[in-house]
Scaffold this active site. Structure first.
Site, PDB file in Angstrom:
ATOM      1  N   HIS A 175      44.804  37.291  37.384  1.00 15.94           N
ATOM      2  CA  HIS A 175      43.544  37.588  37.658  1.00 15.94           C
ATOM      3  C   HIS A 175      44.092  37.364  40.137  1.00 15.94           C
ATOM      4  O   HIS A 175      43.587  37.229  40.445  1.00 15.94           O
ATOM      5  CB  HIS A 175      42.317  36.515  37.371  1.00 15.94           C
ATOM      6  CG  HIS A 175      41.879  37.193  36.564  1.00 15.94           C
ATOM      7  ND1 HIS A 175      42.929  36.015  35.642  1.00 15.94           N
ATOM      8  CD2 HIS A 175      40.821  37.498  36.179  1.00 15.94           C
ATOM      9  CE1 HIS A 175      42.401  36.774  34.241  1.00 15.94           C
ATOM     10  NE2 HIS A 175      41.119  36.795  34.565  1.00 15.94           N
ATOM     11  N   GLU A 228      38.832  49.396  29.797  1.00 16.29           N
ATOM     12  CA  GLU A 228      38.909  49.506  31.290  1.00 16.29           C
ATOM     13  C   GLU A 228      39.634  50.867  31.577  1.00 16.29           C
ATOM     14  O   GLU A 228      39.660  51.444  31.938  1.00 16.29           O
ATOM     15  CB  GLU A 228      39.963  48.702  31.528  1.00 16.29           C
ATOM     16  CG  GLU A 228      40.267  47.422  32.719  1.00 16.29           C
ATOM     17  CD  GLU A 228      38.820  46.839  31.799  1.00 16.29           C
ATOM     18  OE1 GLU A 228      39.553  47.038  30.324  1.00 16.29           O
ATOM     19  OE2 GLU A 228      38.871  44.954  31.415  1.00 16.29           O
TER      20      GLU A 228
END
Lengths: 347, 341
Positions: free
Chosen positions: A147, A78
């Site tokens: 998440h 990322e």
């Protein structure tokens, strides 16, 4: 005034295409496809956006339509990907990066906050970073604490970034296309619960302006300000409240940075009551910012009741579905809070 | 690692230096020497200005590392890109920046490269492909990947060279970036300027392998160790890496072993290294070393060398006058460039 104009303009356009319905995910995909068709500089990249079609199916068949060079599957990196978006944007491309879950933006903070947001300013205005980052976020899917977060306020705190939160398929496409046009880094917080929701989406490549809220429901008694899935819950709550004779106005923020203060103030001028609903953690969040903007205006003297903030609990998002629901505002929470607000007002 | 030992180690890994000198014609050598002098005098002037209270903020001087910057950038064309570091004055000047506008930026002036908004750590000169110094260790590495993707997507015959220090090689961004550049065969040259210390941390204590370049094997790219104080050697290594990138061969990791003769920044009291070590490296000053070699091989005479140095000194004097006499930015413009319109 501007909010009413926006609402008036948006309504007929939506009605004209009312027969054409897409899901939120399909609307984003259509926007991506139209942007890539119109501009060879645009490309999509991220983890599993290619053959897999995206973790939430947003990119779908784009890999097969545009090829591996424009819909790029990437390693799980990322930080590197966010930096790659910066570099590509600095040198003439229009990258769209999907960060698979918005929680993973924590891994990319350095590039988003120190680089993307600041490069134009640090370089004295001699460069721009026209990149888009799509970030699926929010709770309600049983994905637990790492998440399910709503981190949009973190990014809305950073000068140089723009942050949007679409609540409808129409806005998801229109804000995406506006973000791709924008010469600045724009973060789009999509909500995972919304991907399958359907709504009218015009076929043309229209834009929804960044920085403009919209009044989704006109009302006299109380203003509910919300964005993304919370805007939909606010609308549902408003209908329930109407049965009690409470007429709520719902302002869908759509953009957090820049934020449309005027639309909020104009609504509160009319209703004299404000409830801010947001999924991010309540403390130090969007609600505080909006409440403060009202407190700084003359309208604060005319409020009929204190401002109410309904935010996420001061807790990580839990796994258990009962707890998970309890951690963020629900339709019933909003209804109850507005009823209490109105009762307090009468007393 | 003492300087003589490292010199021995380097001579084993670097190619024969005389052939590398012969590869540079007189014009190239004159240009390289001029740029090295410009960097040295720019930084000495910056340091003196700081000491006299003419500039505020900190600075990271690359005195002693000039051959690494100038040699690495020497094979690049004007429209090739570089990304630099917090110790980036040398890269900027080597890429063709105007020292007057750089020094004006140092002084925080409106005429500086960043109109006084960036300062020493954020000088960029986008028109000549300089995509900026960077205040974050390893900050430029992922950006270089994107620049490489951009060059490839636009089918441009360009190369992106990204500088970073030995400290940056221990950031996760290093791993992510070298991996992506390699899997996508991007036209990127990774130049590690290993000056032996990440602030005070000795790289020998911070890294388990002997050379940063050893890590190239993990990314299936060439890893080259070069004596970073030997300008012809650095230029030769860079030429190979740049040609490989430009020809579609993909990235290379070049490690320039060098040494900063000044402290990390203005707060540095040199508690972590010895005077002997510093003096040992001073004896290998890259500018004096090249000059001696040029005289010894009969390429330039002493008078020519003196002229080059004097020209550089005059240019920096002019730059200082420009910086001092330039206006400060207007506070009314503070937020003007936060967003592009």
């Amino acid at each position: 005034m501007p909010n009413d104009v926006m609402a008036a303009k948006a309504a007929p356009a939506a009605q004209a295409d009312a027969t054409r319905t897409l899901s939120y995910a399909e609307a984003i995909r259509e926007g991506l496809a139209q942007a890539m068709e119109a501009d060879p500089r645009v490309f999509l990249f991220g983890e599993d956006v290619g053959v897999y079609g995206g973790a939430f199916g947003v990119s779908g068949d784009l890999y097969h339509r545009f090829g591996a060079e424009r819909v790029i599957d990437t390693p799980i990196s990322e930080l590197g990907l966010a930096g790659a978006a910066v570099g590509a944007a600095l040198t003439g491309m229009r990258p769209v990066l999907e960060i698979q879950f918005s929680d993973f933006a924590t891994l990319a903070m350095e590039q988003l906050v120190n680089q993307a947001a600041k490069i134009r300013f640090m370089f004295g205005g001699k460069a721009s970073v026209p990149m888009v980052v799509r970030l699926p976020g929010g709770s309600g899917t049983g994905a637990a604490a790492q998440h399910s977060q709503s981190l949009e306020a973190w990014f809305a705190h950073v000068p140089g970034l723009k942050v949007v939160q679409p609540s409808t398929p129409h806005d998801a496409k229109g804000l995406l296309l506006a973000a791709i046009d924008d010469p600045n880094p724009v973060l789009i917080f999509e909500h995972k619960l919304l991907y399958k929701t359907k709504g009218p989406v015009p076929a043309d490549a229209y834009r929804v302006p960044i920085g403009k809220a919209i009044v989704r429901r006109q009302g006299r008694d109380v203003t509910i300000v919300a964005a993304s899935v919370m805007a939909l819950r606010a609308l549902a709550a408003a209908e329930a409240l109407a049965a009690d004779g409470i007429d709520a106005e719902v302002v869908d923020l759509r953009s957090l940075r820049p934020i449309d203060t005027e639309t909020i103030v104009a609504s509160v001028e009319k209703t004299r009551r404000l409830v801010v609903v947001y999924e991010g953690v309540k403390t130090m969040g969007i609600g505080a910012e909006i409440a403060a903007r009202i407190a700084e205006r003359d309208v604060v003297r005319r409020l009929a009741a204190p401002v109410v903030r309904l935010g996420g609990a001061d807790s990580p998002i839990p796994y258990n579905p009962v707890l998970e629901k309890a951690a963020v505002p629900q339709e019933a929470t909003i209804v109850a809070a507005v009823r209490t607000l109105m009762q307090g007002d009468r007393r | 690692m003492t300087p003589p030992a490292s010199a021995t180690a380097m001579s084993q890994v670097a190619a024969a230096p005389r052939a590398e000198l012969d590869a540079l014609d007189d014009a190239a050598l004159r240009d390289a020497l001029m740029r090295m002098h410009l960097i040295r005098k720019f930084e000495e002037t910056a340091e003196a200005s700081y000491m006299r209270g003419l500039v505020h903020g900190t600075m990271h001087l690359s005195i002693g590392q000039e051959a690494s910057a100038v040699g690495s950038i020497s094979p690049l064309a004007r429209d090739d890109y570089i990304l630099s570091t917090h110790r980036g004055h040398g890269h900027c000047l080597a890429k063709g920046a105007d020292p007057a506008r750089m020094l004006a930026e140092f002084f925080g002036k409106e005429t500086g490269y960043c109109r006084g908004r960036g300062g020493s750590m954020h000088i960029a000169d986008v028109e000549v492909g300089n995509l900026g110094a960077n205040g974050i260790v390893a900050g430029g590495l992922p950006i270089a990947v994107g620049v490489g993707m951009s060059i490839k997507a636009q089918k441009l015959p360009r190369v992106c060279m990204v500088f970073f220090g030995d400290g940056a090689a221990n950031e996760g961004a290093f791993h992510e970036s070298l991996n992506m550049a390699s899997i996508w065969t991007l036209p990127v040259v990774f130049v590690c300027e290993n000056n032996k210390y990440g602030m005070s941390m000795d790289i020998a204590k911070a890294m388990a392998v002997a050379n940063v370049a050893d890590r190239a094997a993990a990314y299936a790219m060439p890893g080259v160790v070069v004596d970073g104080n030997d300008l012809p050697a650095v230029a030769a290594a860079s030429r190979v890496a740049v040609a490989r990138a430009r020809d579609g061969g993909g990235p290379t990791l070049v490690e320039c072993k060098t040494y900063r003769l000044r402290g990390h920044s203005k707060s540095d009291r040199n508690l972590y290294r010895s005077k002997d070590e510093i003096e040992g490296w001073r004896a290998r000053d890259p500018i004096r070393r090249l000059e001696s070699e040029l005289v010894a091989t009969g390429r330039f005479d002493a008078a020519t060398l003196a002229t080059i140095e004097a020209d550089a000194a005059r240019e920096i004097e002019r730059a200082l006058e420009f910086a001092k006499s330039s206006p400060d930015p207007d506070p009314a413009d503070l937020t003007r460039d936060v967003y592009a319109e």
